[in-house]
Design a protein around this motif. Structure first.
Motif, mmCIF file in Angstrom:
data_model
loop_
_atom_site.group_PDB
_atom_site.id
_atom_site.type_symbol
_atom_site.label_atom_id
_atom_site.label_comp_id
_atom_site.label_asym_id
_atom_site.label_seq_id
_atom_site.Cartn_x
_atom_site.Cartn_y
_atom_site.Cartn_z
ATOM 1 N N MET A 1 0.689 -1.103 0.062
ATOM 2 C CA MET A 1 -0.053 -0.087 -0.119
ATOM 3 C C MET A 1 0.992 1.289 0.088
ATOM 4 N N THR A 2 2.006 1.345 0.748
ATOM 5 C CA THR A 2 2.719 2.401 0.970
ATOM 6 C C THR A 2 3.255 2.900 -0.485
ATOM 7 N N GLU A 3 3.999 1.832 -1.247
ATOM 8 C CA GLU A 3 4.591 2.030 -2.683
ATOM 9 C C GLU A 3 3.681 2.592 -3.343
ATOM 10 N N PHE A 4 2.324 1.987 -3.383
ATOM 11 C CA PHE A 4 1.432 2.572 -4.309
ATOM 12 C C PHE A 4 1.039 4.024 -4.176
ATOM 13 N N VAL A 5 0.759 4.348 -2.889
ATOM 14 C CA VAL A 5 0.299 5.701 -2.447
ATOM 15 C C VAL A 5 1.484 6.573 -2.598
ATOM 16 N N ASP A 6 2.663 6.057 -2.245
ATOM 17 C CA ASP A 6 3.860 7.028 -2.559
ATOM 18 C C ASP A 6 3.819 7.460 -3.911
ATOM 19 N N GLY A 7 3.783 6.342 -4.906
ATOM 20 C CA GLY A 7 3.882 6.522 -6.393
ATOM 21 C C GLY A 7 2.750 7.610 -6.936
ATOM 22 N N LEU A 8 1.812 7.544 -6.260
ATOM 23 C CA LEU A 8 0.440 8.465 -6.752
ATOM 24 C C LEU A 8 0.885 9.829 -6.135
ATOM 25 N N SER A 9 1.382 9.925 -5.125
ATOM 26 C CA SER A 9 1.634 11.392 -4.592
ATOM 27 C C SER A 9 2.702 11.962 -5.220
ATOM 28 N N GLN A 10 3.642 11.349 -6.051
ATOM 29 C CA GLN A 10 4.964 11.845 -6.776
ATOM 30 C C GLN A 10 4.200 12.610 -7.964
ATOM 31 N N ASP B 1 -11.986 -3.491 -1.446
ATOM 32 C CA ASP B 1 -12.068 -4.873 -1.738
ATOM 33 C C ASP B 1 -10.997 -5.309 -3.011
ATOM 34 N N ASN B 2 -9.786 -5.055 -2.411
ATOM 35 C CA ASN B 2 -8.623 -5.496 -3.014
ATOM 36 C C ASN B 2 -7.802 -6.178 -2.551
ATOM 37 N N GLN B 3 -7.906 -6.742 -1.284
ATOM 38 C CA GLN B 3 -7.366 -7.717 -0.528
ATOM 39 C C GLN B 3 -5.910 -6.898 0.032
ATOM 40 N N MET B 4 -5.951 -5.749 0.102
ATOM 41 C CA MET B 4 -4.555 -5.032 0.289
ATOM 42 C C MET B 4 -4.415 -5.238 1.939
ATOM 43 N N ASN B 5 -3.310 -5.109 2.422
ATOM 44 C CA ASN B 5 -2.934 -5.381 3.745
ATOM 45 C C ASN B 5 -1.725 -4.218 4.217
ATOM 46 N N GLY B 6 -1.515 -4.297 5.463
ATOM 47 C CA GLY B 6 -0.398 -3.304 5.944
ATOM 48 C C GLY B 6 -1.072 -1.978 6.379
ATOM 49 N N THR B 7 -0.340 -0.935 6.417
ATOM 50 C CA THR B 7 -1.008 0.533 7.006
ATOM 51 C C THR B 7 -1.189 1.392 5.987
ATOM 52 N N ILE B 8 -1.789 2.226 6.384
ATOM 53 C CA ILE B 8 -1.947 3.391 5.393
ATOM 54 C C ILE B 8 -0.815 4.489 5.699
ATOM 55 N N PRO B 9 -0.242 4.845 4.557
ATOM 56 C CA PRO B 9 0.716 5.864 4.783
ATOM 57 C C PRO B 9 0.378 6.998 4.914
ATOM 58 N N GLY C 1 -12.858 -2.791 3.178
ATOM 59 C CA GLY C 1 -13.300 -4.306 2.401
ATOM 60 C C GLY C 1 -11.854 -4.800 2.403
ATOM 61 N N ASN C 2 -10.554 -4.218 2.908
ATOM 62 C CA ASN C 2 -9.494 -4.749 2.778
ATOM 63 C C ASN C 2 -8.821 -5.224 4.119
ATOM 64 N N SER C 3 -7.599 -5.729 4.401
ATOM 65 C CA SER C 3 -7.148 -5.829 5.587
ATOM 66 C C SER C 3 -5.969 -5.032 6.319
ATOM 67 N N CYS D 1 -14.929 9.645 2.851
ATOM 68 C CA CYS D 1 -14.055 8.582 3.376
ATOM 69 C C CYS D 1 -14.567 7.350 3.680
ATOM 70 N N SER D 2 -14.433 6.330 3.187
ATOM 71 C CA SER D 2 -14.973 4.813 3.564
ATOM 72 C C SER D 2 -14.050 4.109 3.914
ATOM 73 N N CYS D 3 -13.734 3.661 5.236
ATOM 74 C CA CYS D 3 -12.617 2.797 5.745
ATOM 75 C C CYS D 3 -13.201 1.464 6.224
ATOM 76 N N ILE D 4 -14.384 1.244 6.060
ATOM 77 C CA ILE D 4 -14.912 0.112 6.841
ATOM 78 C C ILE D 4 -14.423 -1.162 6.548
ATOM 79 N N GLN D 5 -14.725 -2.290 7.294
ATOM 80 C CA GLN D 5 -14.215 -3.884 7.161
ATOM 81 C C GLN D 5 -12.732 -3.730 7.010
ATOM 82 N N ASN D 6 -12.070 -3.290 7.931
ATOM 83 C CA ASN D 6 -10.686 -3.192 8.013
ATOM 84 C C ASN D 6 -10.391 -3.709 9.384
ATOM 85 N N LEU D 7 -9.179 -3.670 9.629
ATOM 86 C CA LEU D 7 -8.588 -3.786 10.902
ATOM 87 C C LEU D 7 -7.838 -2.869 11.798
ATOM 88 N N LEU D 8 -8.546 -1.430 11.330
ATOM 89 C CA LEU D 8 -8.014 -0.314 11.811
ATOM 90 C C LEU D 8 -8.092 -0.196 13.380
#
Length: 87
Positions: free
Chosen positions: A1-10, A31-39, A55-57, A76-83
């Motif tokens: 997730m971090t690499e993806f968002v960092d790429g977008l933010s550049q 609903d993309n089966q992403m995991n990790g933290t939100i940078p 809908g991720n992890s 902003c929708s963050c439901i169905q995660n492990l936050l």
């Protein structure tokens, strides 16, 4: 997730406006089966109006630092995660 968002933010808003591409206003990663933290770098997407990451992890805590530059964000929708709530 971090690499993806960092790429977008550049992709700076000014470089996008020089072409025929509009700055990113909607980001739906639900609903993309992403995991990790939100940078915190997600806050660099300053033109973002809508963010859907449900809908991720994804785990961790969302803080003010994630949102401080997202002054246009209306949805902003963050439901169905492990936050957590930081406690």
């Amino acid at each position: 997730m971090t690499e993806f968002v960092d790429g977008l933010s550049q992709c700076s808003n000014s470089s996008l406006e020089d072409g025929n591409v509009s700055p990113l206003q909607q980001l739906d990663l639900s609903d993309n089966q992403m995991n990790g933290t939100i940078p915190e770098s997600i806050g660099k997407l300053s033109m973002l109006v809508s963010l859907s990451i449900g809908g991720n992890s994804l785990e961790g805590v969302l803080t003010e630092a994630h949102f401080q530059n997202l002054t246009r964000l209306k949805s902003c929708s963050c439901i169905q995660n492990l936050l957590g709530n930081g406690q």
